[in-house]
Motif scaffolding. Sequence first.
Motif, PDB file in Angstrom:
ATOM      1  N   ASN A  33     -15.167 -29.012   5.577  1.00 14.46           N
ATOM      2  CA  ASN A  33     -15.354 -27.799   4.843  1.00 14.46           C
ATOM      3  C   ASN A  33     -15.735 -28.238   3.690  1.00 14.46           C
ATOM      4  O   ASN A  33     -15.482 -28.933   2.655  1.00 14.46           O
ATOM      5  N   LEU A  34     -17.342 -27.628   3.447  1.00 18.72           N
ATOM      6  CA  LEU A  34     -17.940 -27.704   2.043  1.00 18.72           C
ATOM      7  C   LEU A  34     -18.340 -26.444   1.626  1.00 18.72           C
ATOM      8  O   LEU A  34     -18.550 -25.842   2.468  1.00 18.72           O
ATOM      9  N   SER A  35     -18.482 -26.357   0.275  1.00 24.01           N
ATOM     10  CA  SER A  35     -18.733 -25.249  -0.292  1.00 24.01           C
ATOM     11  C   SER A  35     -20.031 -25.104  -0.403  1.00 24.01           C
ATOM     12  O   SER A  35     -20.538 -23.593  -0.300  1.00 24.01           O
ATOM     13  N   ASN A  36     -20.862 -26.021  -0.164  1.00 26.68           N
ATOM     14  CA  ASN A  36     -22.620 -25.587  -0.105  1.00 26.68           C
ATOM     15  C   ASN A  36     -22.769 -25.329   1.287  1.00 26.68           C
ATOM     16  O   ASN A  36     -22.785 -26.178   2.253  1.00 26.68           O
ATOM     17  N   GLU A  83     -28.406 -29.424   9.914  1.00 26.92           N
ATOM     18  CA  GLU A  83     -27.900 -28.472  11.005  1.00 26.92           C
ATOM     19  C   GLU A  83     -26.400 -28.340  10.757  1.00 26.92           C
ATOM     20  O   GLU A  83     -25.691 -27.302  11.005  1.00 26.92           O
ATOM     21  N   ARG A  84     -25.733 -29.321  10.383  1.00 31.06           N
ATOM     22  CA  ARG A  84     -24.283 -29.343  10.452  1.00 31.06           C
ATOM     23  C   ARG A  84     -23.785 -29.810   8.771  1.00 31.06           C
ATOM     24  O   ARG A  84     -23.187 -30.798   8.733  1.00 31.06           O
ATOM     25  N   LYS A  85     -23.787 -29.006   7.968  1.00 27.49           N
ATOM     26  CA  LYS A  85     -23.713 -29.168   6.535  1.00 27.49           C
ATOM     27  C   LYS A  85     -22.160 -29.216   6.185  1.00 27.49           C
ATOM     28  O   LYS A  85     -21.707 -29.544   5.078  1.00 27.49           O
ATOM     29  N   GLN A 184     -31.095 -39.147   3.507  1.00 24.31           N
ATOM     30  CA  GLN A 184     -31.179 -38.382   4.543  1.00 24.31           C
ATOM     31  C   GLN A 184     -30.113 -37.219   4.565  1.00 24.31           C
ATOM     32  O   GLN A 184     -30.270 -36.165   5.243  1.00 24.31           O
ATOM     33  N   ILE A 185     -29.046 -37.730   4.088  1.00 20.18           N
ATOM     34  CA  ILE A 185     -27.972 -36.710   4.131  1.00 20.18           C
ATOM     35  C   ILE A 185     -27.841 -35.891   2.936  1.00 20.18           C
ATOM     36  O   ILE A 185     -28.008 -34.598   2.757  1.00 20.18           O
ATOM     37  N   TYR A 186     -27.940 -36.584   1.669  1.00 22.35           N
ATOM     38  CA  TYR A 186     -27.787 -35.857   0.385  1.00 22.35           C
ATOM     39  C   TYR A 186     -28.917 -34.901   0.223  1.00 22.35           C
ATOM     40  O   TYR A 186     -28.870 -34.070  -0.756  1.00 22.35           O
ATOM     41  N   GLU A 187     -30.246 -35.009   0.474  1.00 17.86           N
ATOM     42  CA  GLU A 187     -31.332 -34.303   0.233  1.00 17.86           C
ATOM     43  C   GLU A 187     -31.227 -33.215   1.060  1.00 17.86           C
ATOM     44  O   GLU A 187     -32.007 -32.119   0.651  1.00 17.86           O
ATOM     45  N   GLU A 188     -30.423 -32.921   1.962  1.00 21.64           N
ATOM     46  CA  GLU A 188     -30.024 -31.615   2.579  1.00 21.64           C
ATOM     47  C   GLU A 188     -28.786 -30.980   1.745  1.00 21.64           C
ATOM     48  O   GLU A 188     -28.852 -29.864   1.891  1.00 21.64           O
ATOM     49  N   ASP A 189     -28.383 -31.663   1.033  1.00 23.21           N
ATOM     50  CA  ASP A 189     -26.931 -31.124   0.074  1.00 23.21           C
ATOM     51  C   ASP A 189     -27.508 -30.432  -1.304  1.00 23.21           C
ATOM     52  O   ASP A 189     -26.918 -29.842  -1.779  1.00 23.21           O
ATOM     53  N   PHE A 190     -28.279 -31.480  -1.825  1.00 22.27           N
ATOM     54  CA  PHE A 190     -28.361 -31.056  -3.242  1.00 22.27           C
ATOM     55  C   PHE A 190     -28.855 -29.976  -3.592  1.00 22.27           C
ATOM     56  O   PHE A 190     -29.647 -29.430  -2.779  1.00 22.27           O
ATOM     57  N   LEU A 191     -28.607 -29.506  -4.507  1.00 23.90           N
ATOM     58  CA  LEU A 191     -29.162 -28.025  -5.048  1.00 23.90           C
ATOM     59  C   LEU A 191     -30.637 -28.056  -5.628  1.00 23.90           C
ATOM     60  O   LEU A 191     -31.106 -29.211  -5.982  1.00 23.90           O
TER      61      LEU A 191
END
Length: 510
Positions: A33-36, A83-85, A184-191
């Motif tokens: 579970n991630l809040s983003n 796709e699966r944050k 590749q992962i964090y560029e989809e997560d960073f705000l």
Amino acid sequence: MNHQPTDREEKALGSTSSMHTFEESDHAIVPVNLSNNGEPSPAEIGEGSAGTKENAGPFATHPTQSGVRVSQGLAGVRHAAKERKQEKFTALLHHLTLDLLRDSYYSLKRQVAPGVDGVTWQEYETGLTGRLTDLHSRVHRGAYQAQPSRRVYIPKADGRQRPLGIAALEDKIVQQAVVTLLNQIYEEDFLGFSYGFRPGRSPHQALDALSVALTRRRVNFVLDCDIRGFFDNLSQEWLVRFIQHRVADSRLLRLIQKWLKAGVREEGQWSEATLGVPQGAVASPLLANIYLHYAFDLWVEAWRKKCAAGDVIVVRYADDFVLGFEHRTEAERFLEQVRERLAKFGLELHVDKTRLIEFGRYAHSNRQRRGEKKPETFDFLGFTHLCERNGKTGRFTVRRKTARKRMAAKLKAIHQQLRQRRHEPTALTGQWLRSVVQGYFNYHAVPGNTRTLGTFRRRVIRLWRRQLRLRGQKTRRSWARLGKLVRRWIPSQRILHPFPSVRFDATHPK
């Protein structure tokens, strides 16, 4: 660890309980579970969010910030991250291939000081394939050992010394490969409001987003923040926990921990590193962004949605961030709460560099009505920001000029170099000066900064003339003779960047 997270904090950072595993074609992931949720908020879009399309891009190979090409396998990692944050990756190290190590080697800067191993980029290229094959084997067997960073110091603009850690060459190669993978992962997560040291993002994009937000949103107060000794004081324990919210590959986690625990070597003495990450290391910018993503970004995004009644804008570049508020009471409340938030993760705001000032379209009139002086200014990314009115339209605008400390530090460095080059051929010194001045203009030549650029150019010319006259008592160059050299070697000042709104709107058409 000084602080144990509460249930609420665990929820904001991502719970690691109740997970199951399933296999993908080239990596394994498990849900967390991630809040983003990955959806850009309207506030993000207004402040420079790249949006989903810009962050993700097509699956074909793309160069990273360092120029490394992203393989199809890494593109699959990015697709899964997008796709699966709410899932974490359990198998990633196999993406660290021999080809990725080779690309990482060639992406490194070549003319830099070596680390404790004393190996230069040119020396390592001899027998490169064999060296990289051995390095690849050691990494995957777990036999790779990180070496301590070599401690060096560089002067800061305020006269103090900034400590840097120069990693050994093989450590740089492996770090660059891991950064390419984790991006590749964090560029989809960073705000969207995070700009520092990210692929495809630059300081000028952060400056554009800040100017546009200050002029288009209801901002009356600006909070200019700086974290004291961020790279030296961040908690390594918290950092690993933050990474574990998305990465569950134990081998990759051990690799990162080896860099954190390698320590530093200064004047032959080794010292253990229990806090922080070495400034100057290839992996440090990404690790710092991951830390602040969980310690600050997700929290401030939730704060402005749930706690703020008026407009709140945010722009962060590494550990420097600027916020704009519509109401002073909310700005003061935020300042108190962000201090508490950062303290939980071993960080504190710099007292002298953190300021709340009145700044915005009504700052001039409000302060004039109270009989006060002009609105205060603030510095961000090398520019001083000022409240002004357009002379033709009368509209509020934010003017930017080179920060005084930044110019003084650059002129001091040029003066020192000119003294060392005093007896070199004039043409050789002219070529060097041209590259230095042009590089300075490439960054600082923004609209509204022409006068400051002219001041810088004139002072450079005076410094050069002084050194030319000191070369010999019989050689007294007049201003007329110097003019020929100036026209040949010193670029003229001219604006090289568009207005912030023009470039911002072109990048973010929606």
